[in-house]
Design a protein around this motif. Structure first.
Motif, PDB file in Angstrom:
ATOM      1  N   GLU A  46       0.837  -1.190   0.000  1.00 15.34           N
ATOM      2  CA  GLU A  46       0.000   0.000   0.000  1.00 15.34           C
ATOM      3  C   GLU A  46       0.878   1.248   0.000  1.00 15.34           C
ATOM      4  N   ASP A  62      -4.866   8.723  -0.039  1.00 12.59           N
ATOM      5  CA  ASP A  62      -6.101   9.314   0.477  1.00 12.59           C
ATOM      6  C   ASP A  62      -6.327   8.945   1.942  1.00 12.59           C
ATOM      7  N   SER A  63      -5.999   7.713   2.274  1.00  9.43           N
ATOM      8  CA  SER A  63      -6.230   7.236   3.640  1.00  9.43           C
ATOM      9  C   SER A  63      -5.331   7.920   4.664  1.00  9.43           C
ATOM     10  N   MET A  64      -4.268   8.572   4.193  1.00  5.17           N
ATOM     11  CA  MET A  64      -3.308   9.204   5.106  1.00  5.17           C
ATOM     12  C   MET A  64      -3.373  10.719   5.082  1.00  5.17           C
ATOM     13  N   GLU A  89      -5.213  -0.103  12.500  1.00  8.97           N
ATOM     14  CA  GLU A  89      -5.094  -0.489  11.089  1.00  8.97           C
ATOM     15  C   GLU A  89      -3.851   0.082  10.414  1.00  8.97           C
ATOM     16  N   ASP A  90      -3.101   0.921  11.122  1.00  3.69           N
ATOM     17  CA  ASP A  90      -1.816   1.385  10.611  1.00  3.69           C
ATOM     18  C   ASP A  90      -0.718   0.350  10.857  1.00  3.69           C
TER      19      ASP A  90
END
Length: 126
Positions: A46, A62-64, A89-90
């Motif tokens: 990822e 986007d998730s970060m 989840e990180d």
């Protein structure tokens, strides 16, 4: 040949912050872009964030967005990733990678890189 060495991983409680470091053994065309990717068992790599030479451009998954900051010290060939408000989840192995290419949005998920470090484990507990 460029050697990338990550550090800064560990066991950390959710909600806290963490800073990862990556030192490159040389400043070459293959380190024009340096980036972080992460991987958990059974999942694809990822993309997390990338930074161009001199820090002139950055790109975040986007998730970060809004939760991490990537930076680079050209004098020491060191790249940093600060992650805030860590979540379980990180949890992943975070790899430092380098490439001579810069990609524009959207950053390709399986982008090619020239070098990758050994990785540093980040484990976030609830």
């Amino acid at each position: 040949q460029v050697v990338l060495v990550e550090s800064g991983g560990g066991l950390i409680q959710a909600g806290n912050s963490l800073r990862l470091s990556c030192v490159a053994s040389a400043d070459t065309t293959e380190t024009y872009t340096m980036a972080w990717v992460r991987q958990t068992p059974g999942k694809d790599q990822e993309f997390v964030a990338a930074i161009a030479y001199g820090g002139r451009s950055t790109n975040y998954a986007d998730s970060m967005q809004g939760r991490c900051t990537i930076s680079r010290d050209m004098a020491t060939n060191t790249m940093y990733l600060q992650i805030h408000k860590l979540k379980p989840e990180d949890t992943a192995v975070y790899y430092c990678v380098s490439t001579s290419h810069w990609y524009f949005d959207p950053w390709p998920a399986n982008f090619r890189f020239d070098y990758r470090g050994q990785g540093t484990q980040v484990t976030v507990t609830a």
